[in-house]
Scaffold this active site. Structure first.
Site, mmCIF file in Angstrom:
data_model
loop_
_atom_site.group_PDB
_atom_site.id
_atom_site.type_symbol
_atom_site.label_atom_id
_atom_site.label_comp_id
_atom_site.label_asym_id
_atom_site.label_seq_id
_atom_site.Cartn_x
_atom_site.Cartn_y
_atom_site.Cartn_z
ATOM 1 N N SER A 177 0.800 -1.243 0.000
ATOM 2 C CA SER A 177 0.000 0.000 0.000
ATOM 3 C C SER A 177 0.821 1.277 0.000
ATOM 4 O O SER A 177 0.256 2.349 -0.233
ATOM 5 C CB SER A 177 -0.925 0.025 1.212
ATOM 6 N N LYS A 222 0.450 3.398 -2.924
ATOM 7 C CA LYS A 222 -0.704 4.302 -3.102
ATOM 8 C C LYS A 222 -0.248 5.760 -3.051
ATOM 9 O O LYS A 222 -0.861 6.636 -3.657
ATOM 10 C CB LYS A 222 -1.771 4.009 -2.045
ATOM 11 N N TYR A 272 -3.038 -1.880 -10.632
ATOM 12 C CA TYR A 272 -3.029 -1.686 -9.176
ATOM 13 C C TYR A 272 -2.141 -2.736 -8.496
ATOM 14 O O TYR A 272 -1.323 -2.434 -7.632
ATOM 15 C CB TYR A 272 -4.474 -1.758 -8.637
ATOM 16 N N TYR A 288 -4.309 3.241 7.792
ATOM 17 C CA TYR A 288 -5.575 2.504 7.816
ATOM 18 C C TYR A 288 -6.477 3.035 8.940
ATOM 19 O O TYR A 288 -6.457 4.223 9.237
ATOM 20 C CB TYR A 288 -5.345 0.991 7.983
ATOM 21 N N VAL A 299 1.065 -3.819 3.728
ATOM 22 C CA VAL A 299 1.027 -5.140 4.373
ATOM 23 C C VAL A 299 2.289 -5.966 4.112
ATOM 24 O O VAL A 299 2.459 -7.036 4.690
ATOM 25 C CB VAL A 299 -0.239 -5.950 3.992
HETATM 26 N N1 GLU Z 1 -1.902 -5.366 -2.336
HETATM 27 C C1 GLU Z 1 -2.577 -5.233 -1.073
HETATM 28 C C2 GLU Z 1 -4.076 -5.311 -1.256
HETATM 29 O O1 GLU Z 1 -4.595 -4.802 -2.204
HETATM 30 C C3 GLU Z 1 -2.179 -3.938 -0.442
HETATM 31 C C4 GLU Z 1 -2.802 -3.770 0.914
HETATM 32 C C5 GLU Z 1 -1.998 -2.952 1.859
HETATM 33 O O2 GLU Z 1 -0.777 -2.957 1.850
HETATM 34 O O3 GLU Z 1 -2.651 -2.293 2.660
HETATM 35 O O4 GLU Z 1 -4.751 -5.913 -0.464
#
Ligand code: GLU
Length: 326
Positions: free
Chosen positions: A77, A80, A201, A253, A271
């Site tokens: 993430s 992002k 993504y 989060y 994650v």
């Molecule tokens: N590739 C993970 C997902 O889409 C990223 C989630 C994360 O790192 O929060 O679930």
């Protein structure tokens, strides 16, 4: 005893920072057993949970790296942040915020509950639904390879590639993200091909970085989007400000509020165990600690940042009257 105190006084600022980080590392290692590696992406379940590394790169002064700071792990993430920077630069803020809001969600990172309400949008671009909506706009403008090249530049790390094993593992098991994408499509928030969007993504999430690459990225954000050594502007000032603000309010989060109280600087977790943190006008920080807490944040990484922020007085709202241990 006096001897030790005298010797500490004689250390340079950089040496004192090293002492602080090294003792914070030792503390953080103790809580690794309280966390677990992510297993919902099967390949991530094979990662050694006991790794811990940090890199702190101040705007002035030497880069400080410790532990597993140069081990490669998937960015997940934290990507992002990079996708958001590119979307703001390429598509513009108006288009980005037509697709997602800018509010903390208070829900898990992969939640889709909010999408079932009429006229709703993803809460923000730093959770899965928002990032998938952003990806659907980016695929109209750039290729994944463009994003990879940009990531190598902004992280000052030409070795970044896709971890194919993690990519295959996630793309073949991402039913939840697929559900999010189809819900977004049904609401008109995705107008690109759903498979192209999910591929883009998921490839973003599968780029393999190090704590050092994340510190390099954080340092550019800390310096208002400018690469310090060359003076090259990598993003507009407005993009840097929006990204840091969203990291502060939504980057961790549904643990974002507590993190803001305890650490008090913009950060984004993934994650894969990565943490990108920005001490504005001071330093970029990258952390790698794959054992996660129940919210999906690096358990030792948060502890490490909390200690370092207290000792180095990084909290944005730092007040000299505070008792550090409260
Ligand atoms: N590739 C993970 C997902 O889409 C990223 C989630 C994360 O790192 O929060 O679930």
């Amino acid at each position: 005893m006096n001897n030790i105190i005298d010797r500490y006084r004689e250390l340079t600022e950089a040496d004192k920072t090293k002492v602080i980080i090294s003792s914070a590392m030792a503390e953080a290692r103790k809580i690794i057993p309280g966390g677990n590696v992510a297993t919902y992406i099967p390949e991530l379940g094979n990662v050694d949970p006991n790794q811990l590394g940090i890199c702190l790169f101040p705007l002035t002064g030497e880069k400080i790296c410790m532990g597993d700071y140069n081990k490669r792990f998937t960015i997940q993430s934290v990507s992002k942040v990079i996708a958001l920077i590119l979307a703001l630069e390429v598509c513009g803020a108006k288009r980005v915020f037509e697709k997602t809001g800018a509010e903390p969600s208070g829900e898990a990172f992969n939640s889709l509950v909010e999408l079932d309400r009429e006229n709703s949008r993803p809460y923000n671009p730093l959770i899965n639904s928002g990032a998938i909506a952003i990806a659907s706009e980016l695929v109209k403008e750039i290729s994944f390879y463009d994003l990879l090249r940009f990531t190598r530049v902004i992280c000052d790390d030409p070795e970044i590639n896709i971890n194919e094993d993690v990519f295959k593992s996630e793309i073949s098991t991402c039913s939840r993200n697929r559900a999010i994408a189809y819900l977004l499509e049904s609401k008109g928030l995705i107008t690109s091909d759903v498979d192209d969007t999910l591929n883009f993504y998921t490839k973003c999430c599968s780029m393999d970085v190090t704590a050092e690459s994340l510190a390099n990225l954080g340092r550019i954000l800390a310096n208002d989007g400018v690469f310090k050594e060359t003076g090259d502007r990598i993003m507009t000032s407005s993009t840097a400000r929006i990204v840091k603000t969203l990291m502060l309010t939504c980057g961790m989060y549904d643990g974002s509020g507590t993190f803001a109280i305890q650490v008090g600087i913009p950060a984004k977790s993934g994650v894969g165990g990565g943490l990108l943190a920005v001490s504005d006008k001071r330093a970029g920080i990258g952390v790698f600690g794959p054992a996660l807490d129940e919210k999906g944040n690096s358990i030792a990484g948060i502890n490490l940042l909390r200690n370092i922020s207290n000792k180095l007085r990084l909290n944005l709202f730092y007040d000299p009257e505070w008792n550090e241990d409260e």
